[in-house]
Design an enzyme around this catalytic site. Structure first.
Site, PDB file in Angstrom:
ATOM      1  N   HIS A  30       0.849  -1.186   0.000  1.00  0.00           N
ATOM      2  CA  HIS A  30       0.000   0.000   0.000  1.00  0.00           C
ATOM      3  C   HIS A  30       0.888   1.241   0.000  1.00  0.00           C
ATOM      4  O   HIS A  30       2.050   1.194   0.424  1.00  0.00           O
ATOM      5  CB  HIS A  30      -0.916   0.020   1.232  1.00  0.00           C
ATOM      6  CG  HIS A  30      -1.820  -1.156   1.340  1.00  0.00           C
ATOM      7  ND1 HIS A  30      -2.950  -1.311   0.579  1.00  0.00           N
ATOM      8  CD2 HIS A  30      -1.743  -2.274   2.126  1.00  0.00           C
ATOM      9  CE1 HIS A  30      -3.548  -2.440   0.880  1.00  0.00           C
ATOM     10  NE2 HIS A  30      -2.834  -3.053   1.815  1.00  0.00           N
ATOM     11  N   ARG A  71      17.968  -4.175   5.378  1.00  0.00           N
ATOM     12  CA  ARG A  71      19.149  -3.700   4.668  1.00  0.00           C
ATOM     13  C   ARG A  71      19.918  -4.882   4.096  1.00  0.00           C
ATOM     14  O   ARG A  71      19.762  -6.020   4.541  1.00  0.00           O
ATOM     15  CB  ARG A  71      20.052  -2.895   5.604  1.00  0.00           C
ATOM     16  CG  ARG A  71      19.418  -1.604   6.106  1.00  0.00           C
ATOM     17  CD  ARG A  71      20.368  -0.838   6.999  1.00  0.00           C
ATOM     18  NE  ARG A  71      20.649  -1.576   8.235  1.00  0.00           N
ATOM     19  CZ  ARG A  71      21.464  -1.152   9.195  1.00  0.00           C
ATOM     20  NH1 ARG A  71      22.095  -0.007   9.047  1.00  0.00           N
ATOM     21  NH2 ARG A  71      21.640  -1.859  10.280  1.00  0.00           N
ATOM     22  N   ARG A 124      28.427 -11.176  12.924  1.00  0.00           N
ATOM     23  CA  ARG A 124      29.834 -11.494  12.659  1.00  0.00           C
ATOM     24  C   ARG A 124      29.962 -12.076  11.270  1.00  0.00           C
ATOM     25  O   ARG A 124      28.984 -12.465  10.631  1.00  0.00           O
ATOM     26  CB  ARG A 124      30.401 -12.484  13.683  1.00  0.00           C
ATOM     27  CG  ARG A 124      29.848 -13.910  13.589  1.00  0.00           C
ATOM     28  CD  ARG A 124      30.558 -14.786  14.598  1.00  0.00           C
ATOM     29  NE  ARG A 124      30.042 -16.133  14.657  1.00  0.00           N
ATOM     30  CZ  ARG A 124      30.523 -17.151  13.950  1.00  0.00           C
ATOM     31  NH1 ARG A 124      31.505 -16.953  13.093  1.00  0.00           N
ATOM     32  NH2 ARG A 124      30.018 -18.359  14.089  1.00  0.00           N
TER      33      ARG A 124
END
Length: 252
Positions: A157, A212, A229
């Site tokens: 939306h 991300r 890590r």
């Protein structure tokens, strides 16, 4: 007035006590299990069940899935559920892909080009995973996707409240392709957001919210997900320290 059940439950009358004893006895009644009789019956039931589900998989579920793929390779397998496929788009499946349980493939026809979902060779997709594509979702080879993972390339939306109330589609710039590299392991319940690229060999922890990009050979977890890590060997030749097992989601 108290109900009949409450009266029977709390009364000290001999009839009430007798009835309570009968109910208790019925609830806790068990039969002895003569193993020479029962074990063959159980094994026979398990064998018949296995044959039934084999027939359902081979002659119903797999043909149903393959018929809705734009292209599929050799050795493609499904489980014993019919996958939920909604909307107009292309599913492209490589060789030896295993789509287990019930998986949802949802297409949103928002952009001029036809949306596409690709699963690379030797990839395993587990039960209750969801792919939502308005542009493109690409999953590489040898990828393990655990239960309940959601991968989507569109917010669904608009962010603007007025446009959303009017039922308008999201802005094209908010629809961004998702790419999962080769040899990635995505843990149970993770969410991969639009525009994310997960690099080759990486591991996404259980329940991670990935907004991300994740570099290759990295362990990412949390909400929002961050790189914990590297999974590459340390410079001195020794592997990096091992994290607790709860950090990484188990694969089915």
């Amino acid at each position: 007035m108290p109900s009949l059940r409450a009266t029977v439950k709390h009364s000290n009358h001999w009839a009430a006590r007798l009835l309570r004893g009968a109910v208790y006895g019925a609830r806790n009644f068990t039969l002895p299990v003569p193993r020479p009789v029962v074990v063959p019956l159980v094994k026979g039931f398990i064998a018949l069940r296995a044959v039934y589900y084999w027939l359902v998989r081979v002659f119903v579920c797999e043909p149903f899935f393959k018929a809705q793929c734009a292209r599929y390779g050799d050795g493609v397998r499904t489980g014993t559920f019919l996958h939920w496929i909604m909307g107009a788009g292309d599913i492209v499946v490589g060789d030896r892909v295993h789509v287990e349980g019930k998986v949802s493939f949802i297409f949103a026809s928002i952009l001029p080009e036809r949306p596409r979902i690709e699963l690379g060779d030797d990839t395993y997709v587990s039960h209750l995973c969801t792919f939502i594509a308005a542009r493109r979702i690409t999953v590489g080879r040898h990828v393990h996707i655990a239960n309940g993972v959601t991968i989507f390339d569109s917010p669904g939306h608009p962010l603007d409240a007025e446009r959303r109330t009017a039922g308008m589609a999201p802005d094209p710039e908010d629809i961004r392709a998702v790419c999962i590299g080769d040899k990635v392991w995505i843990g149970t319940g993770a969410r991969i957001f639009p525009g994310v690229t997960v690099g080759e060999g990486s591991v996404i922890g259980m329940g991670a919210i990935v907004t991300r990009d994740v570099p290759p050979y990295s362990l990412a977890a949390g909400n929002p997900a961050r790189v914990i890590r590297s999974l590459r060997p340390a410079r001195d030749g020794h592997d990096a320290p091992t994290l607790p097992a709860t950090t990484i989601a188990t694969h089915p």
